[in-house]
Design a protein around this motif. Structure first.
Motif, PDB file in Angstrom:
ATOM      1  N   LEU A 198       0.830  -1.203   0.000  1.00  0.00           N
ATOM      2  CA  LEU A 198       0.000   0.000   0.000  1.00  0.00           C
ATOM      3  C   LEU A 198       0.869   1.258   0.000  1.00  0.00           C
ATOM      4  CD1 LEU A 198      -2.627  -1.037   2.696  1.00  0.00           C
ATOM      5  CD2 LEU A 198      -3.169  -0.477   0.314  1.00  0.00           C
ATOM      6  N   PRO A 199       0.427   2.339  -0.642  1.00  0.00           N
ATOM      7  CA  PRO A 199       1.125   3.618  -0.486  1.00  0.00           C
ATOM      8  C   PRO A 199       1.169   4.006   0.988  1.00  0.00           C
ATOM      9  CG  PRO A 199      -0.554   3.741  -2.213  1.00  0.00           C
ATOM     10  CD  PRO A 199      -0.760   2.437  -1.507  1.00  0.00           C
ATOM     11  N   PRO A 200       2.223   4.687   1.425  1.00  0.00           N
ATOM     12  CA  PRO A 200       2.378   4.971   2.864  1.00  0.00           C
ATOM     13  C   PRO A 200       1.146   5.605   3.507  1.00  0.00           C
ATOM     14  CG  PRO A 200       4.398   5.508   1.709  1.00  0.00           C
ATOM     15  CD  PRO A 200       3.399   5.129   0.649  1.00  0.00           C
ATOM     16  N   ALA A 201       0.532   6.579   2.838  1.00  0.00           N
ATOM     17  CA  ALA A 201      -0.622   7.249   3.442  1.00  0.00           C
ATOM     18  C   ALA A 201      -1.788   6.285   3.632  1.00  0.00           C
ATOM     19  CB  ALA A 201      -1.058   8.428   2.580  1.00  0.00           C
ATOM     20  N   LEU A 202      -1.956   5.369   2.691  1.00  0.00           N
ATOM     21  CA  LEU A 202      -3.044   4.392   2.804  1.00  0.00           C
ATOM     22  C   LEU A 202      -2.678   3.248   3.740  1.00  0.00           C
ATOM     23  CD1 LEU A 202      -5.753   4.747   1.296  1.00  0.00           C
ATOM     24  CD2 LEU A 202      -3.903   6.092   0.307  1.00  0.00           C
ATOM     25  N   ARG A 203      -1.376   2.959   3.851  1.00  0.00           N
ATOM     26  CA  ARG A 203      -0.949   1.918   4.791  1.00  0.00           C
ATOM     27  C   ARG A 203      -1.337   2.296   6.217  1.00  0.00           C
ATOM     28  NH1 ARG A 203       4.808   1.697   4.208  1.00  0.00           N
ATOM     29  NH2 ARG A 203       4.273   1.224   2.044  1.00  0.00           N
ATOM     30  N   GLU A 204      -1.339   3.595   6.508  1.00  0.00           N
ATOM     31  CA  GLU A 204      -1.738   4.048   7.843  1.00  0.00           C
ATOM     32  C   GLU A 204      -3.211   3.777   8.118  1.00  0.00           C
ATOM     33  OE1 GLU A 204      -0.680   8.105   8.293  1.00  0.00           O
ATOM     34  OE2 GLU A 204       1.483   7.749   8.128  1.00  0.00           O
ATOM     35  N   ARG A 205      -3.989   3.591   7.065  1.00  0.00           N
ATOM     36  CA  ARG A 205      -5.411   3.283   7.237  1.00  0.00           C
ATOM     37  C   ARG A 205      -5.681   1.778   7.275  1.00  0.00           C
ATOM     38  NH1 ARG A 205      -8.558   6.978   2.794  1.00  0.00           N
ATOM     39  NH2 ARG A 205      -7.475   8.969   3.115  1.00  0.00           N
ATOM     40  N   SER A 206      -4.647   0.973   7.162  1.00  0.00           N
ATOM     41  CA  SER A 206      -4.850  -0.478   7.160  1.00  0.00           C
ATOM     42  C   SER A 206      -4.555  -1.038   8.544  1.00  0.00           C
ATOM     43  CB  SER A 206      -3.962  -1.154   6.119  1.00  0.00           C
ATOM     44  OG  SER A 206      -2.603  -1.112   6.504  1.00  0.00           O
ATOM     45  N   ARG A 207      -5.138  -2.202   8.825  1.00  0.00           N
ATOM     46  CA  ARG A 207      -4.928  -2.866  10.107  1.00  0.00           C
ATOM     47  C   ARG A 207      -4.669  -4.352   9.871  1.00  0.00           C
ATOM     48  NH1 ARG A 207      -5.059   1.763  10.913  1.00  0.00           N
ATOM     49  NH2 ARG A 207      -6.333   2.978  12.370  1.00  0.00           N
ATOM     50  N   ALA A 208      -3.781  -4.925  10.685  1.00  0.00           N
ATOM     51  CA  ALA A 208      -3.589  -6.374  10.648  1.00  0.00           C
ATOM     52  C   ALA A 208      -4.824  -7.026  11.255  1.00  0.00           C
ATOM     53  CB  ALA A 208      -2.342  -6.767  11.434  1.00  0.00           C
ATOM     54  N   GLU A 209      -5.357  -8.046  10.577  1.00  0.00           N
ATOM     55  CA  GLU A 209      -6.541  -8.726  11.067  1.00  0.00           C
ATOM     56  C   GLU A 209      -6.191 -10.129  11.560  1.00  0.00           C
ATOM     57  OE1 GLU A 209      -9.482  -9.036  12.078  1.00  0.00           O
ATOM     58  OE2 GLU A 209      -9.925  -6.899  12.045  1.00  0.00           O
ATOM     59  N   PHE A 210      -7.208 -10.809  12.086  1.00  0.00           N
ATOM     60  CA  PHE A 210      -7.008 -12.103  12.729  1.00  0.00           C
ATOM     61  C   PHE A 210      -6.514 -13.174  11.761  1.00  0.00           C
ATOM     62  CE2 PHE A 210      -8.845 -15.909  14.978  1.00  0.00           C
ATOM     63  CZ  PHE A 210      -8.101 -15.779  16.133  1.00  0.00           C
ATOM     64  N   ARG A 211      -7.005 -13.134  10.539  1.00  0.00           N
ATOM     65  CA  ARG A 211      -6.647 -14.142   9.537  1.00  0.00           C
ATOM     66  C   ARG A 211      -5.662 -13.548   8.537  1.00  0.00           C
ATOM     67  NH1 ARG A 211      -8.586 -18.135  11.487  1.00  0.00           N
ATOM     68  NH2 ARG A 211      -6.846 -19.041  10.373  1.00  0.00           N
ATOM     69  N   ARG A 212      -4.800 -14.404   8.014  1.00  0.00           N
ATOM     70  CA  ARG A 212      -3.762 -13.968   7.077  1.00  0.00           C
ATOM     71  C   ARG A 212      -4.305 -13.665   5.686  1.00  0.00           C
ATOM     72  NH1 ARG A 212       1.517 -15.972   8.993  1.00  0.00           N
ATOM     73  NH2 ARG A 212       1.193 -16.900  11.054  1.00  0.00           N
ATOM     74  N   SER A 213      -5.555 -13.989   5.443  1.00  0.00           N
ATOM     75  CA  SER A 213      -6.169 -13.721   4.145  1.00  0.00           C
ATOM     76  C   SER A 213      -7.045 -12.478   4.160  1.00  0.00           C
ATOM     77  CB  SER A 213      -7.015 -14.921   3.711  1.00  0.00           C
ATOM     78  OG  SER A 213      -8.035 -15.174   4.671  1.00  0.00           O
ATOM     79  N   MET A 214      -6.972 -11.696   5.233  1.00  0.00           N
ATOM     80  CA  MET A 214      -7.845 -10.530   5.388  1.00  0.00           C
ATOM     81  C   MET A 214      -7.052  -9.236   5.389  1.00  0.00           C
ATOM     82  SD  MET A 214     -10.339 -11.948   8.421  1.00  0.00           S
ATOM     83  CE  MET A 214     -11.180 -10.372   8.633  1.00  0.00           C
ATOM     84  N   VAL A 215      -7.647  -8.209   4.824  1.00  0.00           N
ATOM     85  CA  VAL A 215      -7.111  -6.849   4.903  1.00  0.00           C
ATOM     86  C   VAL A 215      -8.223  -5.951   5.424  1.00  0.00           C
ATOM     87  CG1 VAL A 215      -6.271  -4.860   3.607  1.00  0.00           C
ATOM     88  CG2 VAL A 215      -5.449  -7.151   3.033  1.00  0.00           C
ATOM     89  N   GLU A 216      -7.942  -5.188   6.463  1.00  0.00           N
ATOM     90  CA  GLU A 216      -8.907  -4.218   6.974  1.00  0.00           C
ATOM     91  C   GLU A 216      -8.450  -2.820   6.590  1.00  0.00           C
ATOM     92  OE1 GLU A 216     -11.300  -3.770  11.021  1.00  0.00           O
ATOM     93  OE2 GLU A 216      -9.229  -3.123  11.266  1.00  0.00           O
ATOM     94  N   MET A 217      -9.397  -2.016   6.102  1.00  0.00           N
ATOM     95  CA  MET A 217      -9.138  -0.620   5.765  1.00  0.00           C
ATOM     96  C   MET A 217     -10.082   0.260   6.576  1.00  0.00           C
ATOM     97  SD  MET A 217      -6.637  -0.841   3.587  1.00  0.00           S
ATOM     98  CE  MET A 217      -6.550   0.856   3.014  1.00  0.00           C
ATOM     99  N   VAL A 218      -9.544   1.355   7.098  1.00  0.00           N
ATOM    100  CA  VAL A 218     -10.264   2.222   8.026  1.00  0.00           C
ATOM    101  C   VAL A 218     -10.373   3.612   7.425  1.00  0.00           C
ATOM    102  CG1 VAL A 218     -10.253   3.191  10.354  1.00  0.00           C
ATOM    103  CG2 VAL A 218      -9.362   0.883   9.964  1.00  0.00           C
TER     104      VAL A 218
END
Length: 380
Positions: free
Chosen positions: A49-69
């Protein structure tokens, strides 16, 4: 003067006249574009992810998931822009690691790698809850509405309880699991019933009652800690918000915006009831759970449980009643046109679950359903 310096009734009256902030967390699956199996590439996708958007992402419980905030937003057009930014960026990042980003709420085919993400907290959850912690991935949409007064937040959660099955039905988007139709509009909701700390929030008298209840659940081992209060509505443990967690992740950003507008209006409407001294109905637990099961089972394609009259009614009658109930707040927030247009679209085309089944019925198979869903994920 801040809300926290006011009495509960004064805080509710002040809040009910405002336009509260809104923010959304969306969880997505990373799927193989050929087999459509879940792929464990969340770390690589987040890194891409671009750095600014990486700040809106979160590690989730499963390795196949991406959370965006999303950022905190004051109006729905602003929220829509941020949701689309998040979805575009996450889809591009997924493509760089050989995956498709798909807004679907339950693992549709299968998940070969069932390991949880390697953090101390997630590993502790996996040890405590055992096999249910290794169920295939499930993806939700969490709407946060700014409610800076804790006592008011508790009362708002009480007042949301009768309406959340309707919100759940509106967002049903997970009929397929294991490559077949489960017979449920939201398999995510059905699968989550295995977790003891999820489901409808209990009726609570005060913030002190909330703390006492959580302490008791931790003491019994139902929850490891306060962060595992995962009720369908709760005062957020991280932000000064009421967090509504009942929804499946929606197929499109526009669908999410409709839900966010309705939830914000519902929070404001319940706050007005608190200010006027109108107590929330004390719905029996067995009836509340039945209403949520029915919403997960049928979505909007049949009847839902009217928890005020305690009877079954056509689903769209209850959607219309919800919209009428929150109408003043929709007008005050400037959201009526967006929400009405979105609901008209849903009435014409159906929920995500209905749309998936329609595609499948046309002979496209599960692969065709997921190809369409992947495209819808980054559409308006």
């Amino acid at each position: 003067m801040s809300l926290t310096e006011l009495s509960p009734a004064e805080a509710a009256e002040t809040f009910s006249r405002s336009t509260p902030t809104v923010g959304v967390e969306e969880e997505f699956l990373l799927l193989d574009p050929v087999s459509w199996l879940n792929v464990p590439r969340s770390d690589a996708a987040r890194t891409a992810l671009p750095p600014a958007l990486r700040e809106r992402s979160r590690a989730e419980f499963r390795r196949s998931m991406v959370e965006m905030v999303s950022p905190v937003c004051t109006d729905l057009p602003q929220l829509r822009r941020h949701l689309l930014e998040n979805r575009y960026a996450a889809a591009d990042a997924a493509a760089t690691v050989g995956a498709r980003l798909v807004a679907v709420a339950a693992t549709p085919v299968g998940e070969p790698d069932l390991r949880v993400v390697d953090t101390p907290r997630y590993q502790a959850i996996a040890r405590h809850y055992g096999p249910i912690a290794h169920d295939p991935a499930l993806c939700g949409c969490h709407v946060h509405v700014g409610v800076p007064d804790r006592e008011l937040a508790i009362q708002v959660c009480n007042g949301l309880r009768p309406w959340l099955p309707v919100v759940q039905a509106l967002t049903a988007n997970s009929p397929f699991h294991g490559g077949v139709d489960t017979g449920h509009a939201s398999w995510r909701s059905i699968a989550l019933e295995r977790w003891p700390s999820l489901g409808p929030s209990p009726y609570l008298e005060s913030a002190q009652d909330y703390e006492r209840t959580v302490d008791e659940l931790i003491a019994t081992g139902v929850m490891l800690d306060a962060s595992l209060v995962l009720w369908w509505a709760r005062p957020s443990s991280r932000y000064p918000t009421v967090e509504v967690r009942v929804s499946d992740v929606c197929p499109t950003a526009d669908d999410t915006v409709v839900v966010a507008g309705l939830v914000r209006a519902l929070v404001a409407t319940v706050a007005a009831d608190v200010a006027a001294g109108r107590p929330a109905p004390r719905i029996p637990g067995h009836l509340l759970r039945a209403a949520h099961w029915n919403a997960a089972h049928t979505g909007l394609d049949s009847t839902l449980t009217d928890l005020h009259r305690r009877t079954a009614r056509p689903a769209w009658e209850l959607v219309d009643e919800l919209t009428a109930t929150v109408g003043d707040a929709l007008d005050r927030h400037g959201d009526r046109a967006i929400v009405t247009t979105g609901l008209t679209r849903l009435r014409a085309h159906g929920t995500g679950a209905t749309r998936q089944r329609d595609t499948h019925a046309q002979g496209a198979g599960v692969s065709g359903v997921l190809t369409d869903l992947a495209a819808a994920t980054t559409s308006g």
